[in-house]
Each structure stands twice: as structure tokens, then as C-alpha cells.
Design an enzyme around this catalytic site. Sequence first.
Site, PDB file in Angstrom:
ATOM      1  N   GLU B  62      76.472  14.262 157.444  1.00 54.51           N
ATOM      2  CA  GLU B  62      75.411  13.256 157.314  1.00 54.51           C
ATOM      3  C   GLU B  62      74.419  13.263 158.479  1.00 54.51           C
ATOM      4  O   GLU B  62      73.220  13.078 158.292  1.00 54.51           O
ATOM      5  CB  GLU B  62      76.016  11.853 157.161  1.00 54.51           C
ATOM      6  CG  GLU B  62      76.548  11.555 155.769  1.00 54.51           C
ATOM      7  CD  GLU B  62      77.907  12.183 155.489  1.00 54.51           C
ATOM      8  OE1 GLU B  62      78.538  12.698 156.425  1.00 54.51           O
ATOM      9  OE2 GLU B  62      78.344  12.153 154.319  1.00 54.51           O
ATOM     10  N   HIS B 131      83.283   2.427 150.141  1.00 56.84           N
ATOM     11  CA  HIS B 131      82.257   2.885 149.191  1.00 56.84           C
ATOM     12  C   HIS B 131      81.596   1.724 148.456  1.00 56.84           C
ATOM     13  O   HIS B 131      81.160   1.866 147.326  1.00 56.84           O
ATOM     14  CB  HIS B 131      82.853   3.844 148.157  1.00 56.84           C
ATOM     15  CG  HIS B 131      83.418   5.101 148.745  1.00 56.84           C
ATOM     16  ND1 HIS B 131      84.627   5.141 149.388  1.00 56.84           N
ATOM     17  CD2 HIS B 131      82.925   6.365 148.792  1.00 56.84           C
ATOM     18  CE1 HIS B 131      84.864   6.377 149.794  1.00 56.84           C
ATOM     19  NE2 HIS B 131      83.852   7.140 149.448  1.00 56.84           N
TER      20      HIS B 131
END
Lengths: 318, 326
Positions: B62, B131
Site C-alpha cells: 500500500e 475490513h
Amino acid sequence: MLTQEEKLRMFYSMYLIRRFEESAEELYMAGKIWGTFHLYIGEEAVAVGACSALHPDDYITSTHRGHGHCLAKGADVKRMMAELMGKRTGYCLGLGGSMHIADVEKGNLGATGIVGSGIPIAVGAALGCKMQKNGKVVLCFFGDGAMNTGAFHEAVNLAAVLKLPVIFLCENNFYAMSFSVKKAFGIQDIAERAAGYGMPGVIVDGMDVLAVYEGVSEAVRRARNNGGPTLIEAKTYRFKGHSKSDKNVYRTKEEIKMWMERCPIKRLENHLLQEGIEAKVLDALKEKAEQEIQEAVRFGMESEELTLEEARRLVYAD
Amino acid sequence: MPTKTVTYAEAIREALREEMRKDPGVFLIGEDIGLYGGAFGVTQGLLEEFGEERVIDTPISESAIAGAAIGAALVGMRPVAEIMFCDFLTLCADQIVNQGAKMRFMFGGKAKVPFVLRTPMGSGTGAAGHHSGSLESWFTHIPGLKVVAPATPRDAKGLLKSAIQDNNPVLFFEHKLLYRTKDAIPEEEYYLPLGKGEIKREGRDITIIAYSIMVMRSLEAAKILAQESIEVEVIDLRSLRPLDEELMLQSVKKTNRAVVVYEPPQFGAFGAEMVSLLMEKAFDDLDAPVLRLGGEEMPPPYNPNLERRLVPQVEDIVNIVKQVLQ
């Protein structure tokens, strides 16, 4: 082969960096520059050797110890000094200071105060260059400390798998602030890590500008010819402390002395004298650098500061 | 004007496709966005049209994705990065917060960093603690960033197209539960400006200020309340930074009451800032304290009944409106 003219230009650039840093330190002691900064004294051969291997429109990314990178990439001394003084005539209008000098139009994509954080950005710039097919390469400076950040791993791997035109140049000065590379790495030479990413790893003597130039030139050729990235480890040393707060408790006097005897500027000076350059030619260059520095100090002192209203307008682009 | 019906995910894909066709500098970078089509299928089919050069799949990195977007933007590209879940923004927060957001200012206004970072947000999918987050509030606190969170397919498309053409870093939060919602959007190309909210339902009794999925739940609540003759005005902020203050102030001038509804934990979130803003700028127009309704102060739980209770539901919104009107 480098011409004598090119070598003299390198000498001038290295000497200019040395004197810039010494003046900055004097100004800091005199209260004319505030905050903190990280002096490049001792490491001049790395920036100058590496930037000499680039085309003027190639890109670099720099670090918190970045004054040398900027000057080697051709930054204007006056605007550098003005930035350190926080003035509106500085490269960043006095908003960035020592750790954030950038000159995007001239290819300096900026210095970062977060160790390792510039590496992904260099990779992104290289991706942009590859997509634009502009033939440019990106030279990414960072220190040994940055090599143990996650950003290094992610970015270097991405550059390897996308085969991007970037040169990763680690300035290994043997200490991440106070932490010795002996304690920070489980390998002998930092360049060994390159193998793990599938790219060439090269060690160069960071106290020898000509060796740095050679090493980086080859990596630049590879990058420009679609051969992907290279990791170069330039072994070097900072003669001064990490920043202005450093009491140097983690290095011995003997070690510092040993490295100072390997001064990269002296080394090039001796090389040039041996090649038959007259001492007065070098003295004249030193004098010219001196004048340039003095002019820069005057320029910075006389410059105005930005207003808050002006600063507010710079947060967002139109 | 002729319209067509598309899902939120399709609307986003259309925005990407149109901008990529228009400008070769626009490219996509992220994890599993190519052949796989993105974790939520948003980028499906774009690899086939634009190739691997412009739909770039990356390793799970990321920080490198965000950094690559920033670096490419610096040299003149217009990247659109995808971070698979907004919870993963923590992994690239340094690049967004310390680099992308600050660069222009730190460099004296001479750098431009035009990139968009798209990321799915929100709970309600049973994905539990890592999540299901809504981290948009964090980024509204960073000068230099723009933050957008659309509630409808029409808004998602028009705002994303503007975000891609914007010369600043834009974080574009897409709610997972909205991806399959449908809406009529114009057949013709259109843009919606960042920083302009919209009144999604007019009313005279109270204003609900919301964004993203909470707009849809507030509209549901408004229908229920209308049966009791309570006329709710629902404002969709659409863009959190820049913010359409004027729209909120005008609405409250008319209704004299307001509730702010948002998904992140109630304490210290963006919605709390809206309450503060109304106190400062609309105090004389108010007949009752402005209340806020945010999420529970807990990490997203896995158990579906508990997960449902984590964030405001329609009945919670109905209740808080009644509370303010009492």
C-alpha cells in the site's frame, strides 16, 4: 572518460557544498538560521558524483540531509540560503526549510523529513517517466537508516517488478542517527540486498567522486536502456553530527579522524594536481565559491518573509 | 435529458473509463484491479480496454501504491490508486498525510500532486475488525487533502470525474453497501463540482446532515417521519473537504433544527465538527441543540446483530429526530 573541465566542475560543486554547509552552521550559531538541519559535510562526493552522471532534466529525490543533493543538481545557492533563513525568496518561499527543498521544474522532486518516505515517490516518478516514454531516469537518494523501513522494501520491489528507470542510491554513512549499521543489518554489505529484489547491487567508494560517477553512470545507462533499477551502496561518512542536537557519543574520535583524513574534496584536489592542474586554478574556484556563498547570505538576509495570507493560499492548487 | 440506470459500481467504472479515454495521463494502480477486476469488481473490463500499462496490478504494497501515485502525479500524470479497504489506509498514511497532502505547501506552491485514491469504506458486510472501518474523518483533518464520499451512482460518477481532473490529492470513499444500488444517471457526460452538497429531500421541520450511506438511511427515516407529518430536509454533503457550509446554514435558517448522522464512532468524528460549525455560525437560527448520531465506540464486531447496532440504522435516525423535535 571525464574531461578535466568536468572534473573541475565537480571540484567546484563539492567545494561549494562544503562551504555552504559551513556557512549554514555559522549562521545557525549566530541565530540567523533556526530550527535544525543535517549537514552533508564529508559526503559531498556522493551527491556530486551521482548528479554528474545525470542529464539536466533527469529527476532526483532527496533526504533530510539534502543540501548537497540540491546543490549538486544545480540549485541556486541564493535561493537555497534564503530557504534556510525562511525567506520568501527561498525555493519553497520559506515554507519548507532545510528538510523540504524542492525545485520540481529543474528535476529536484524534493527532500523529505520522513526517513525512507521518498523512495516510493521516486518509484512513482520513474513510473510516470516510463509511461510518458520521455527517456528520463530518477535518482533516489536515501541513507542506510531508510533501508530498514517498510517503504524501502515495498518501493524497491515494485520498481524491480515493473522494471522502472530508477537508481536507488544508498548513502551508507554507517549511522542511522546514532544506530550503527553493524547493529541494524544482518549482512556485511547493504548492497547485498539487491539480489533479493532481482537487481544489480553495486558498492562504490563514497569518498571518491570519480568512483561514484562511474558506478552511477553505469546504473543510469541500464535504467535508460530499459534495464530496470540498480541498488548502489556508497560508503561514506558525515564528519558532523546527525543534526544540531548531536553530542557524538556513539562514535569515537579515532573513527571520525580516520574518515576525515579521507576527505573527498582533498582527494579530488590531489588527483587534479597530479593531473597537472595548477594550484592557482583550484584556488580561483575556491574564491569563486566563497563569493557565491557570501552573496547568497547577503541575499537571504535582505529578503522578506511570506505573510500568513499568502501561505494560506498555497495549501490547495486551483 | 435522456437517462440510463446503472449501479454505483458501474457509475464509478464509467467515470474511470471516460477520464482514461480522454487523458492518457490517467492510469489506475492498485491490488487485483486488473484481471480480477478489483475486490468489489469496480474496475472490471478496464484492463481489456486499456492494457497492463494503464491498469497496473501491484504486489501487496500500500505504501508503494500511494507513493507511486504521488510520484507519478509530481511528474505530470493523473493516477487513480485503489486501496482495497479503507482500513488499509493506515498502511500508506505516511505517503498520504506527510507527502501527498503537504507537498504543494512545503514546496512553496510549486508542486502539483493531482491524484485520486479510491477506497471502499463501511460496515455491514460481516468482514469484522479489519475490513469494516470508516476512516474518512481522519483525512478531513489534513490540510491539503480533499475528501469525497458520494451516496448515489449519479453523484459517484460526476464527483469522481471532477476528482480526477482536480489538481489536488482527493480521497474518494465508496461505501461497500452502495456498490449494487441503482440510480438513473444522465446518458450524456457530466461533472459534479467538489465542495457542493445537495438537498436530497426538502422539508421544513428539521435538517439531517449526512453523507455516503447515511444519506440513504436518512431518506428512509424521512419517509417514515413524513407519515407522522414531520417534514425532514436531508442534506447530502457529498464532499467533506471542501465543504458546502452555505447549504447547511441556509437549511438550518429554514428548519431551525438539525441532526448530524455519520457512520464512524461518534467521538471526534467529522460529524462532530458539523455540530460545532452550526453552533458557531447558526446559533441564532436554532430552536434546539444540534444533536449528532454516530457509530458505537467499539471496533467493528463480527456478529451480524452486533454489527448492525454498530452504526446508525433507520430507526435510530427516526428516534433522534423525534428527540430533537420534542
